[in-house]
Motif scaffolding. Structure first.
Motif, PDB file in Angstrom:
ATOM      1  N   LYS A 111     -50.694  91.550  11.305  1.00  0.00           N
ATOM      2  CA  LYS A 111     -49.525  91.039  10.586  1.00  0.00           C
ATOM      3  C   LYS A 111     -48.502  92.136  10.318  1.00  0.00           C
ATOM      4  O   LYS A 111     -47.296  91.926  10.441  1.00  0.00           O
ATOM      5  CB  LYS A 111     -49.965  90.404   9.271  1.00  0.00           C
ATOM      6  CG  LYS A 111     -50.707  89.101   9.411  1.00  0.00           C
ATOM      7  CD  LYS A 111     -51.109  88.565   8.048  1.00  0.00           C
ATOM      8  CE  LYS A 111     -51.888  87.269   8.176  1.00  0.00           C
ATOM      9  NZ  LYS A 111     -52.342  86.762   6.856  1.00  0.00           N
ATOM     10  N   GLY A 112     -48.980  93.311   9.915  1.00  0.00           N
ATOM     11  CA  GLY A 112     -48.067  94.401   9.597  1.00  0.00           C
ATOM     12  C   GLY A 112     -47.197  94.785  10.774  1.00  0.00           C
ATOM     13  O   GLY A 112     -45.984  95.016  10.626  1.00  0.00           O
ATOM     14  N   ILE A 162     -51.555  95.475   5.731  1.00  0.00           N
ATOM     15  CA  ILE A 162     -50.239  95.117   6.248  1.00  0.00           C
ATOM     16  C   ILE A 162     -49.328  96.339   6.178  1.00  0.00           C
ATOM     17  O   ILE A 162     -48.543  96.615   7.093  1.00  0.00           O
ATOM     18  CB  ILE A 162     -49.645  93.929   5.458  1.00  0.00           C
ATOM     19  CG1 ILE A 162     -50.310  92.630   5.898  1.00  0.00           C
ATOM     20  CG2 ILE A 162     -48.133  93.837   5.662  1.00  0.00           C
ATOM     21  CD1 ILE A 162     -49.829  91.406   5.131  1.00  0.00           C
ATOM     22  N   THR A 185     -55.614  92.743   2.358  1.00  0.00           N
ATOM     23  CA  THR A 185     -54.516  92.245   3.187  1.00  0.00           C
ATOM     24  C   THR A 185     -53.235  93.037   2.947  1.00  0.00           C
ATOM     25  O   THR A 185     -52.598  93.518   3.899  1.00  0.00           O
ATOM     26  CB  THR A 185     -54.267  90.757   2.910  1.00  0.00           C
ATOM     27  OG1 THR A 185     -55.425  90.001   3.267  1.00  0.00           O
ATOM     28  CG2 THR A 185     -53.077  90.248   3.710  1.00  0.00           C
ATOM     29  N   ASN A 186     -52.846  93.182   1.688  1.00  0.00           N
ATOM     30  CA  ASN A 186     -51.609  93.905   1.380  1.00  0.00           C
ATOM     31  C   ASN A 186     -51.672  95.351   1.840  1.00  0.00           C
ATOM     32  O   ASN A 186     -50.698  95.885   2.387  1.00  0.00           O
ATOM     33  CB  ASN A 186     -51.344  93.844  -0.131  1.00  0.00           C
ATOM     34  CG  ASN A 186     -50.623  92.575  -0.532  1.00  0.00           C
ATOM     35  OD1 ASN A 186     -50.767  91.550   0.118  1.00  0.00           O
ATOM     36  ND2 ASN A 186     -49.866  92.628  -1.602  1.00  0.00           N
ATOM     37  N   ALA A 199     -54.793  91.855   9.023  1.00  0.00           N
ATOM     38  CA  ALA A 199     -53.639  92.405   8.304  1.00  0.00           C
ATOM     39  C   ALA A 199     -52.923  93.472   9.120  1.00  0.00           C
ATOM     40  O   ALA A 199     -51.689  93.583   9.063  1.00  0.00           O
ATOM     41  CB  ALA A 199     -54.090  92.978   6.963  1.00  0.00           C
TER      42      ALA A 199
END
Length: 411
Positions: free
Chosen positions: A41-42, A163, A159-160, A38
């Motif tokens: 991804k961020g 990110i 994950t959130n 994550a």
């Protein structure tokens, strides 16, 4: 459900510790891998477009076409990786796909032509689809019953959250705003993926998805009409993500009086709501009827969100922002309910003797939704305004109700 996943009345510090360092070794490895992935991804989401346009010299049209082609590749990769995970073990597939995606992100650093970009994008996006299938298979094979849905929810919260942390780290590169800064940021995204492969690689074979599997006669998901229908309905519900990430920004900047900065605020609001409520949203969804009700409620909320988004095109900026905020709240609540319900359907409707192939079909549905979502949102809401939003709302409502009927018939 085990005490490992649902401790009684934990303190805030205890909840954080259990969330980021759970006692179960498989869940702990997946959590740590998810954190690193994550973070990658961020940073990638924040700087990749600027890197591709300013450093690599690619046009926006090239980027859009390349990602569309890559999305099509991801559909096939999702399906094929299910059968691969069943043959060699989901853990091995997950580790290989994660490391391979790290190499693909590293290859972006030297991309300077459209052909090279399309090739690397196909590898990166395709391997990401393989990761999703392998992860879902690991969860299905490593946990039982309601635990599987709660594990998915916990990993989604991680994950959130990370990110968001990654986006904060990317702010450094954005503030420096130089080619070397963006280059370093892209190398960081690849490095974090290599790191994320390590915890899963160290898992013992026994007791994980790479260990013993159910043997004996099994059904093919490609001949299972109920499962294929569930995957197709999930593909439609998955398009809500494109509505938020593609449709809403274009709607705000092109149709409403709200300032462009509203886009960032609404995305942040969505992240907070999902992080706070995703685990809670799994309550009551561990059986098929409850899962169907959750997706049906999601369809109602998405229809409401579409109506609110559409209404925001009238009035002054303050009213537009208020309506957009209410729409995002409804949209975010719909998101957590749809995810919780569809996770249960993906696990409970699958043949335990062929779980990997079934998870591949489920992931394929999501990949199809992700591929078609931007086009659907654009040709409806963005091109036709109120009428387009009404069509989208009706589609989500009908899909939610159809999922409820399917779940009840399958219970």
């Amino acid at each position: 459900m085990s005490d490992v996943l649902t401790p009684a009345r934990p303190s805030v510090s205890g909840w954080i510790r259990r969330g980021l360092r759970p006692d179960d070794p498989t869940l702990r490895a997946l959590t740590w891998a998810t954190m690193a992935g994550a973070l990658s991804k961020g940073v990638f989401f924040s700087v990749s477009v600027l890197f591709f346009t300013r450093v690599a010299g690619l046009s926006p049209a090239t980027i859009g076409l390349g990602l569309t082609i890559a999305g099509a590749v991801a559909v096939g990769a999702s399906l094929g990786s299910g059968y691969l995970a069943g043959a060699v073990g989901a853990r091995r597939v997950l580790v290989a796909a994660t490391a391979g995606q790290g190499l693909a992100l590293l290859a972006y650093v030297v991309v300077r032509t459209p052909v090279a970009f399309v090739a690397v994008a196909c590898a990166a996006v395709g391997l990401q689809a393989v990761q999703r299938t392998a992860l879902s298979t690991m969860i299905a094979q490593s946990f039982v019953g309601p635990e599987r849905v709660e594990v998915r929810a916990r990993l989604r919260v991680v994950t959130n959250t990370f990110i968001g942390v990654g986006a904060g780290l990317a702010a450094v590169a954005l503030a420096i705003d130089t080619d070397p800064a963006y280059l370093v940021a892209m190398v960081w995204t690849a490095a974090m993926l290599f790191v994320s492969a390590v915890p899963v690689r160290r898992l013992p074979v026994g007791g994980t998805a790479g260990g013993p599997r159910v043997r004996g006669p099994h059904r093919s998901p490609l001949r299972d009409r109920t499962y294929l229908t569930a995957a197709a309905l999930n593909a439609v519900m998955t398009m809500q993500f494109s509505m938020l990430t593609v449709g809403v920004p274009l709607w705000i900047t092109g149709w409403t009086a709200a300032p462009a900065v509203t886009v960032a605020g609404l995305l942040a609001l969505n992240t907070v709501i999902v992080s706070l409520l995703q685990i809670r949203a799994t309550r009551g969804t561990h059986e098929l009827p409850g899962a169907g009700r959750a997706v049906a409620r999601s369809g109602v909320l998405l229809a409401l969100a579409c109506a609110l988004y559409a209404t925001a095109d009238h009035g002054v900026a303050l009213i537009a922002v208020m309506l957009l905020t209410l729409a995002t709240v409804a949209h975010s609540l719909a998101e957590v309910l749809a995810e919780a319900g569809n996770w249960t359907l993906a696990f409970e409707l699958a043949d335990p003797a062929n779980i990997a192939a079934y998870q591949g079909v489920s992931t394929t549905g999501g990949s199809i939704g992700s591929m078609l979502g931007p086009m659907l949102v654009t040709v409806t809401a963005i091109e036709h305004g109120w009428a387009g939003w009404a069509l989208l709302g009706g589609l989500f409502l009908a899909t939610g109700l159809a999922t409820l009927v399917l779940a009840r018939q399958s219970a």
